[in-house]
Design a protein around this motif. Structure first.
Motif, short mmCIF file in Angstrom:
data_model
loop_
_atom_site.label_atom_id
_atom_site.label_comp_id
_atom_site.label_asym_id
_atom_site.label_seq_id
_atom_site.Cartn_x
_atom_site.Cartn_y
_atom_site.Cartn_z
N VAL A 68 1.01 -1.14 -0.23
CA VAL A 68 0.08 0.01 -0.03
C VAL A 68 0.81 1.07 -0.08
CG1 VAL A 68 -1.72 1.29 1.09
CG2 VAL A 68 -1.80 -1.20 1.38
N LEU A 69 0.67 2.19 -0.86
CA LEU A 69 1.36 3.51 -0.96
C LEU A 69 0.33 4.47 -0.79
CD1 LEU A 69 3.25 2.99 -4.35
CD2 LEU A 69 4.26 2.66 -2.00
N GLY A 70 0.17 5.07 0.43
CA GLY A 70 -0.90 5.92 1.10
C GLY A 70 -0.45 7.41 1.36
N PHE A 188 -0.49 -0.79 -4.47
CA PHE A 188 -1.62 -0.04 -4.46
C PHE A 188 -1.66 1.45 -4.16
CE2 PHE A 188 -2.27 -4.32 -4.49
CZ PHE A 188 -3.34 -4.74 -5.28
N ILE A 189 -1.74 2.23 -4.79
CA ILE A 189 -1.74 3.82 -4.41
C ILE A 189 -3.05 3.79 -3.74
CG2 ILE A 189 -2.01 6.17 -5.12
CD1 ILE A 189 0.01 5.44 -7.37
N SER A 190 -3.01 4.51 -2.63
CA SER A 190 -4.35 4.49 -1.98
C SER A 190 -4.50 6.13 -1.18
CB SER A 190 -4.18 3.63 -0.49
OG SER A 190 -5.09 3.74 0.34
N GLN A 191 -5.77 6.49 -1.19
CA GLN A 191 -6.16 7.52 -0.64
C GLN A 191 -6.20 7.29 1.20
OE1 GLN A 191 -10.30 8.20 -1.93
NE2 GLN A 191 -9.29 9.46 -3.88
N ILE A 192 -5.88 8.44 1.56
CA ILE A 192 -5.97 8.59 3.23
C ILE A 192 -7.43 9.30 3.49
CG2 ILE A 192 -5.05 9.45 5.15
CD1 ILE A 192 -3.41 7.16 3.88
N ASP A 193 -8.04 8.76 4.55
CA ASP A 193 -9.33 9.45 5.10
C ASP A 193 -9.01 10.92 5.52
OD1 ASP A 193 -11.47 9.94 7.19
OD2 ASP A 193 -12.16 8.00 6.02
N ARG A 194 -10.07 11.58 5.30
CA ARG A 194 -9.86 13.15 5.79
C ARG A 194 -9.89 13.20 7.12
NH1 ARG A 194 -14.19 13.75 1.49
NH2 ARG A 194 -13.22 14.67 -0.37
N THR A 195 -10.41 12.45 8.03
CA THR A 195 -10.20 12.49 9.40
C THR A 195 -8.66 12.25 9.75
OG1 THR A 195 -10.55 10.04 9.70
CG2 THR A 195 -12.58 11.43 9.66
N TYR A 196 -7.79 11.91 8.84
CA TYR A 196 -6.35 12.02 9.43
C TYR A 196 -5.92 13.35 9.99
CZ TYR A 196 -1.29 12.15 9.12
OH TYR A 196 -0.12 12.30 9.35
N ASP A 197 -5.40 13.48 11.18
CA ASP A 197 -4.74 14.58 11.69
C ASP A 197 -3.33 14.34 12.06
OD1 ASP A 197 -4.66 16.75 13.17
OD2 ASP A 197 -5.54 16.33 14.88
N PRO A 198 -2.62 15.12 10.92
CA PRO A 198 -1.02 15.38 11.11
C PRO A 198 -0.82 15.90 12.58
CG PRO A 198 -1.91 17.03 9.64
CD PRO A 198 -3.08 16.08 9.95
N MET A 206 -2.10 2.55 8.73
CA MET A 206 -3.21 1.50 8.20
C MET A 206 -4.50 1.79 8.65
SD MET A 206 -1.64 -0.56 5.85
CE MET A 206 -2.86 -1.82 5.45
N GLN A 207 -4.85 2.24 9.86
CA GLN A 207 -5.97 2.66 10.38
C GLN A 207 -6.37 3.78 9.43
OE1 GLN A 207 -5.54 3.41 14.43
NE2 GLN A 207 -5.72 1.09 14.91
N ASP A 208 -5.89 4.64 8.79
CA ASP A 208 -6.13 5.88 8.20
C ASP A 208 -6.70 5.68 6.63
OD1 ASP A 208 -5.80 7.85 10.41
OD2 ASP A 208 -3.91 7.38 10.04
N ILE A 209 -6.30 4.38 6.07
CA ILE A 209 -6.76 4.12 4.57
C ILE A 209 -8.38 4.35 4.55
CG2 ILE A 209 -6.89 2.21 2.78
CD1 ILE A 209 -4.46 1.29 4.10
N ARG A 210 -8.52 5.05 3.55
CA ARG A 210 -9.96 5.51 3.23
C ARG A 210 -10.51 4.24 2.70
NH1 ARG A 210 -13.80 7.63 -0.19
NH2 ARG A 210 -12.50 7.47 -2.29
N LEU A 211 -11.67 3.65 3.23
CA LEU A 211 -12.08 2.18 2.81
C LEU A 211 -13.74 2.34 2.51
CD1 LEU A 211 -9.85 -0.49 4.35
CD2 LEU A 211 -10.07 0.14 1.92
N PRO A 212 -14.44 3.09 1.68
CA PRO A 212 -15.66 3.25 1.44
C PRO A 212 -16.30 1.90 1.59
CG PRO A 212 -14.73 3.85 -0.32
CD PRO A 212 -13.55 3.60 0.48
N ASN A 213 -15.47 0.91 1.17
CA ASN A 213 -15.96 -0.49 0.77
C ASN A 213 -15.09 -1.33 1.81
OD1 ASN A 213 -18.21 0.14 -0.65
ND2 ASN A 213 -16.55 0.20 -2.51
#
Length: 241
Positions: A68-70, A188-198, A206-213
């Motif tokens: 995963v590339l996130g 796999f290039i992956s989006q990160i969830d908008r809730t991620y807070d730097p 891994m918990q921040d990977i955006r997974l709508p499904n």
């Protein structure tokens, strides 16, 4: 594009600029980035992160890995994927870029931004641009690929955007099985969830990977996350069969 100074010196220059002109640091950073030929600081830092990380990452990948590339938008995940493929080709491997996001011309432009106008390395990269990209399509294309081939899929969250394609979880299961059987490396290039807070942690995980499904992230074996020029590569415990 070569920087005029190491990134830490550019950051120091931006801090001095922000202090002297009484402007926000992010404004000063963007100004320094423009002087270096980049539209903004995030693009400059992403370029630095991808160049430093890809070659190190390739040496840590094993045949059959699922990577995963996130990162959030603009932090270099696509450039990192392309750089990984170019380094794989440089290493004598086959490299394939499956993209649902870009056409071939746009991809070639990104390669030139990494390699320059005179490099022929990108000509060896196979670029697949099709609305039909999914697990079955990828498996068919790579059926005869040699061991150690590296393929990058751009990107994870839209593999099942069409209703006639299997759900994402089923596709990842099929691709993991294929990777293990053929010793092909899939990234796999992956989006990160908008809730991620730097502010709470400097890099996503891994918990921040955006997974709508829903997808079992234990199907992946390696991960690399980027943010603001920083990168972290990690191994993931394989899911028990």
């Amino acid at each position: 594009m070569k920087l005029s100074a190491p990134i830490y010196q550019l950051k120091r220059r931006a801090k001095l600029l922000a202090r002297d002109e009484k402007i926000p640091l992010h404004t000063a950073l963007d100004r320094i980035a423009r002087d270096e030929g980049f539209a903004g600081w995030s693009l400059l830092s992403a370029r630095v992160a991808t160049c430093a990380t890809a070659s190190e990452m390739l040496s840590q990948l094993s045949d059959g890995d699922m990577l995963v590339l996130g990162a959030r938008p603009g932090h270099g995940k696509t450039l990192l994927g392309i750089r990984l493929l170019l380094d794989a080709i440089r290493d004598g491997r086959k490299g394939v870029f499956f993209t649902l996001e870009y056409n071939e011309q746009e991809t070639r432009e990104r390669i030139r931004s990494l390699e320059g106008e005179t490099s022929d390395l990108g000509n060896a990269l196979e670029i697949v641009t099709s609305d039909e990209i999914c697990a079955d399509n990828i498996v068919r294309y790579l059926a005869d690929a040699p061991r150690g081939t590296v393929a990058v899929i751009d990107y994870l969250q839209i593999l099942d955007q069409r209703r006639d394609k299997p759900e994402l979880s089923a596709q990842i299961v099929a691709l993991q099985k294929f990777a293990r059987q053929t010793s092909v490396i899939l990234a796999f290039i992956s989006q990160i969830d908008r809730t991620y807070d730097p502010e709470s942690k400097p890099l996503p995980d891994m918990q921040d990977i955006r997974l709508p499904n829903k997808v079992d992230v234990g199907l992946f074996s390696k991960a690399c996350f980027l943010h603001e020029g920083k990168a972290r590569f990690q191994a993931i415990a394989r899911r028990a069969d």
